[in-house]
Design a protein around this motif. Structure first.
Motif, PDB file in Angstrom:
ATOM      1  N   LYS A  62     -17.619  12.328  -5.653  1.00  0.00           N
ATOM      2  CA  LYS A  62     -16.411  11.751  -6.230  1.00  0.00           C
ATOM      3  C   LYS A  62     -15.792  10.646  -5.369  1.00  0.00           C
ATOM      4  O   LYS A  62     -15.018   9.854  -5.869  1.00  0.00           O
ATOM      5  CB  LYS A  62     -15.382  12.841  -6.490  1.00  0.00           C
ATOM      6  CG  LYS A  62     -14.796  13.457  -5.238  1.00  0.00           C
ATOM      7  CD  LYS A  62     -13.715  14.443  -5.584  1.00  0.00           C
ATOM      8  CE  LYS A  62     -13.052  14.948  -4.312  1.00  0.00           C
ATOM      9  NZ  LYS A  62     -11.902  15.735  -4.549  1.00  0.00           N
ATOM     10  N   HIS A  63     -16.137  10.596  -4.094  1.00  0.00           N
ATOM     11  CA  HIS A  63     -15.553   9.584  -3.214  1.00  0.00           C
ATOM     12  C   HIS A  63     -16.430   8.350  -3.078  1.00  0.00           C
ATOM     13  O   HIS A  63     -16.161   7.491  -2.244  1.00  0.00           O
ATOM     14  CB  HIS A  63     -15.277  10.173  -1.828  1.00  0.00           C
ATOM     15  CG  HIS A  63     -14.243  11.247  -1.860  1.00  0.00           C
ATOM     16  ND1 HIS A  63     -12.953  11.026  -2.272  1.00  0.00           N
ATOM     17  CD2 HIS A  63     -14.323  12.553  -1.544  1.00  0.00           C
ATOM     18  CE1 HIS A  63     -12.274  12.148  -2.198  1.00  0.00           C
ATOM     19  NE2 HIS A  63     -13.082  13.093  -1.766  1.00  0.00           N
ATOM     20  N   HIS A  64     -17.475   8.252  -3.885  1.00  0.00           N
ATOM     21  CA  HIS A  64     -18.348   7.085  -3.811  1.00  0.00           C
ATOM     22  C   HIS A  64     -17.565   5.800  -4.079  1.00  0.00           C
ATOM     23  O   HIS A  64     -17.863   4.751  -3.517  1.00  0.00           O
ATOM     24  CB  HIS A  64     -19.519   7.213  -4.787  1.00  0.00           C
ATOM     25  CG  HIS A  64     -20.498   6.094  -4.648  1.00  0.00           C
ATOM     26  ND1 HIS A  64     -20.430   4.956  -5.419  1.00  0.00           N
ATOM     27  CD2 HIS A  64     -21.527   5.921  -3.801  1.00  0.00           C
ATOM     28  CE1 HIS A  64     -21.390   4.132  -5.061  1.00  0.00           C
ATOM     29  NE2 HIS A  64     -22.073   4.690  -4.089  1.00  0.00           N
ATOM     30  N   ASP A  65     -16.532   5.890  -4.923  1.00  0.00           N
ATOM     31  CA  ASP A  65     -15.743   4.703  -5.239  1.00  0.00           C
ATOM     32  C   ASP A  65     -15.039   4.146  -4.013  1.00  0.00           C
ATOM     33  O   ASP A  65     -14.791   2.950  -3.927  1.00  0.00           O
ATOM     34  CB  ASP A  65     -14.735   4.996  -6.350  1.00  0.00           C
ATOM     35  CG  ASP A  65     -13.758   6.091  -5.976  1.00  0.00           C
ATOM     36  OD1 ASP A  65     -14.154   7.026  -5.259  1.00  0.00           O
ATOM     37  OD2 ASP A  65     -12.601   6.016  -6.419  1.00  0.00           O
ATOM     38  N   GLY A  89     -12.970  -4.356  -1.826  1.00  0.00           N
ATOM     39  CA  GLY A  89     -11.557  -4.703  -1.689  1.00  0.00           C
ATOM     40  C   GLY A  89     -10.834  -3.748  -0.766  1.00  0.00           C
ATOM     41  O   GLY A  89     -10.072  -4.158   0.110  1.00  0.00           O
ATOM     42  N   PHE A  90     -11.087  -2.443  -0.941  1.00  0.00           N
ATOM     43  CA  PHE A  90     -10.430  -1.470  -0.070  1.00  0.00           C
ATOM     44  C   PHE A  90     -10.942  -1.579   1.357  1.00  0.00           C
ATOM     45  O   PHE A  90     -10.163  -1.514   2.311  1.00  0.00           O
ATOM     46  CB  PHE A  90     -10.602  -0.032  -0.577  1.00  0.00           C
ATOM     47  CG  PHE A  90      -9.993   0.967   0.367  1.00  0.00           C
ATOM     48  CD1 PHE A  90      -8.613   1.078   0.470  1.00  0.00           C
ATOM     49  CD2 PHE A  90     -10.780   1.742   1.192  1.00  0.00           C
ATOM     50  CE1 PHE A  90      -8.030   1.958   1.369  1.00  0.00           C
ATOM     51  CE2 PHE A  90     -10.219   2.618   2.097  1.00  0.00           C
ATOM     52  CZ  PHE A  90      -8.838   2.736   2.186  1.00  0.00           C
ATOM     53  N   LEU A  91     -12.255  -1.737   1.533  1.00  0.00           N
ATOM     54  CA  LEU A  91     -12.810  -1.871   2.882  1.00  0.00           C
ATOM     55  C   LEU A  91     -12.215  -3.096   3.591  1.00  0.00           C
ATOM     56  O   LEU A  91     -11.888  -3.048   4.769  1.00  0.00           O
ATOM     57  CB  LEU A  91     -14.332  -1.954   2.823  1.00  0.00           C
ATOM     58  CG  LEU A  91     -15.050  -0.748   2.220  1.00  0.00           C
ATOM     59  CD1 LEU A  91     -16.546  -1.007   2.140  1.00  0.00           C
ATOM     60  CD2 LEU A  91     -14.759   0.515   2.986  1.00  0.00           C
ATOM     61  N   CYS A  92     -12.049  -4.181   2.859  1.00  0.00           N
ATOM     62  CA  CYS A  92     -11.414  -5.385   3.396  1.00  0.00           C
ATOM     63  C   CYS A  92      -9.961  -5.078   3.780  1.00  0.00           C
ATOM     64  O   CYS A  92      -9.487  -5.497   4.842  1.00  0.00           O
ATOM     65  CB  CYS A  92     -11.489  -6.496   2.349  1.00  0.00           C
ATOM     66  SG  CYS A  92     -10.952  -8.104   2.922  1.00  0.00           S
ATOM     67  N   GLU A  99      -5.732   8.887   3.146  1.00  0.00           N
ATOM     68  CA  GLU A  99      -6.721   9.764   2.513  1.00  0.00           C
ATOM     69  C   GLU A  99      -8.066   9.054   2.383  1.00  0.00           C
ATOM     70  O   GLU A  99      -9.117   9.626   2.681  1.00  0.00           O
ATOM     71  CB  GLU A  99      -6.229  10.193   1.132  1.00  0.00           C
ATOM     72  CG  GLU A  99      -7.212  11.073   0.388  1.00  0.00           C
ATOM     73  CD  GLU A  99      -6.753  11.398  -1.031  1.00  0.00           C
ATOM     74  OE1 GLU A  99      -7.621  11.818  -1.819  1.00  0.00           O
ATOM     75  OE2 GLU A  99      -5.565  11.226  -1.350  1.00  0.00           O
ATOM     76  N   LYS A 100      -8.042   7.798   1.970  1.00  0.00           N
ATOM     77  CA  LYS A 100      -9.293   7.053   1.809  1.00  0.00           C
ATOM     78  C   LYS A 100      -9.947   6.753   3.154  1.00  0.00           C
ATOM     79  O   LYS A 100     -11.180   6.757   3.264  1.00  0.00           O
ATOM     80  CB  LYS A 100      -9.032   5.760   1.032  1.00  0.00           C
ATOM     81  CG  LYS A 100      -8.748   6.021  -0.437  1.00  0.00           C
ATOM     82  CD  LYS A 100      -8.485   4.737  -1.184  1.00  0.00           C
ATOM     83  CE  LYS A 100      -8.234   4.995  -2.659  1.00  0.00           C
ATOM     84  NZ  LYS A 100      -7.952   3.755  -3.388  1.00  0.00           N
ATOM     85  N   ILE A 101      -9.151   6.497   4.179  1.00  0.00           N
ATOM     86  CA  ILE A 101      -9.725   6.284   5.515  1.00  0.00           C
ATOM     87  C   ILE A 101     -10.356   7.581   6.020  1.00  0.00           C
ATOM     88  O   ILE A 101     -11.427   7.559   6.636  1.00  0.00           O
ATOM     89  CB  ILE A 101      -8.677   5.716   6.491  1.00  0.00           C
ATOM     90  CG1 ILE A 101      -8.390   4.253   6.125  1.00  0.00           C
ATOM     91  CG2 ILE A 101      -9.150   5.833   7.939  1.00  0.00           C
ATOM     92  CD1 ILE A 101      -7.302   3.597   6.927  1.00  0.00           C
ATOM     93  N   PHE A 149       0.820  -1.217   0.000  1.00  0.00           N
ATOM     94  CA  PHE A 149       0.000   0.000   0.000  1.00  0.00           C
ATOM     95  C   PHE A 149       0.852   1.264   0.000  1.00  0.00           C
ATOM     96  O   PHE A 149       1.969   1.278   0.513  1.00  0.00           O
ATOM     97  CB  PHE A 149      -0.890   0.037   1.251  1.00  0.00           C
ATOM     98  CG  PHE A 149      -1.790  -1.144   1.381  1.00  0.00           C
ATOM     99  CD1 PHE A 149      -2.959  -1.223   0.648  1.00  0.00           C
ATOM    100  CD2 PHE A 149      -1.464  -2.188   2.221  1.00  0.00           C
ATOM    101  CE1 PHE A 149      -3.786  -2.323   0.759  1.00  0.00           C
ATOM    102  CE2 PHE A 149      -2.283  -3.292   2.333  1.00  0.00           C
ATOM    103  CZ  PHE A 149      -3.455  -3.358   1.603  1.00  0.00           C
ATOM    104  N   ASP A 150       0.262   2.330  -0.538  1.00  0.00           N
ATOM    105  CA  ASP A 150       0.819   3.667  -0.431  1.00  0.00           C
ATOM    106  C   ASP A 150       0.172   4.321   0.785  1.00  0.00           C
ATOM    107  O   ASP A 150      -1.062   4.455   0.840  1.00  0.00           O
ATOM    108  CB  ASP A 150       0.522   4.463  -1.700  1.00  0.00           C
ATOM    109  CG  ASP A 150       0.967   5.903  -1.583  1.00  0.00           C
ATOM    110  OD1 ASP A 150       2.177   6.132  -1.375  1.00  0.00           O
ATOM    111  OD2 ASP A 150       0.095   6.794  -1.686  1.00  0.00           O
ATOM    112  N   GLU A 151       0.983   4.707   1.756  1.00  0.00           N
ATOM    113  CA  GLU A 151       0.455   5.224   3.022  1.00  0.00           C
ATOM    114  C   GLU A 151      -0.444   6.442   2.826  1.00  0.00           C
ATOM    115  O   GLU A 151      -1.534   6.511   3.400  1.00  0.00           O
ATOM    116  CB  GLU A 151       1.605   5.572   3.969  1.00  0.00           C
ATOM    117  CG  GLU A 151       1.129   6.093   5.306  1.00  0.00           C
ATOM    118  CD  GLU A 151       2.254   6.357   6.283  1.00  0.00           C
ATOM    119  OE1 GLU A 151       1.939   6.722   7.431  1.00  0.00           O
ATOM    120  OE2 GLU A 151       3.437   6.202   5.929  1.00  0.00           O
TER     121      GLU A 151
END
Length: 182
Positions: free
Chosen positions: A95-98, A104-107, A72-74, A65-67
């Motif tokens: 724009k952040h709906h993705d 996969g990201f939530l996991c 940012e996503k968290i 992962f890129d920290e």
């Protein structure tokens, strides 16, 4: 059915040990057109400490992962939840709906927190420090990650989730193996 064996999709999240330690929300899933329960730890300060531990002590050995991207996503996940636990409409449609729609990201978030928590707990045990009672166990994060597994789709974040899942399972099996040897 797969090869005559019924497949049971277990997407029911087990109840956390301490519900007060979690912020719960229902995230709309575009893949199933249904809302799915999602839990985030309430203690953002501890989340940040666990993330720092993960990215300082673990990620350099398996740079999955890129920290900056993960943090940012968290932040998007936390900012998407209103005070009453609902997903803010502006984030769900924006724009952040993705981010909130990427199983996969939530996991990955849960597995990063599981490995980071395991690392923090091991360090504190070896240094004879008190372990936080308000923080969820690494097993709770693992269980939450597994509940998302049936929703994984073909994506880079799913590959990352499977890589870190393998790492977590290897760590757990290695610990059990070493305990049996002693």
């Amino acid at each position: 059915m797969i090869g005559g064996v019924p497949v049971i999709r277990d997407t029911v999240v087990s109840k956390p040990r301490d519900p007060a330690a979690w912020t719960e929300t229902a995230i709309p899933r575009s893949s199933t057109h249904q809302a799915q329960q999602f839990l985030l730890p309430r203690e953002r300060e501890i989340v940040n400490q666990v993330l720092t531990t993960y990215f300082t002590d673990l990620n350099p050995y398996r740079a999955i992962f890129d920290e900056a991207d993960v943090r940012e996503k968290i932040d998007v996940l936390y900012s998407s939840i209103s005070s009453d636990g609902d997903v803010r409409a502006s984030v769900a449609a924006g724009k952040h709906h993705d981010v909130i729609d990427d199983s996969g990201f939530l996991c990955c978030v849960y597995l990063i927190l599981a490995l980071g928590t395991l690392c923090v707990q091991n360090r504190r045990i070896h240094q004879a420090e008190r372990v936080e009672e308000i923080w969820p166990s690494h097993e709770e994060f693992y269980d939450l990650a597994l509940a998302l597994k049936p929703d994984l789709q073909n994506s880079i974040s799913t590959l990352q989730a499977l890589l870190i899942l393998h790492w977590y399972l290897f760590t757990e099996v290695w610990d059990i193996y070493n305990l049996k040897r002693d």
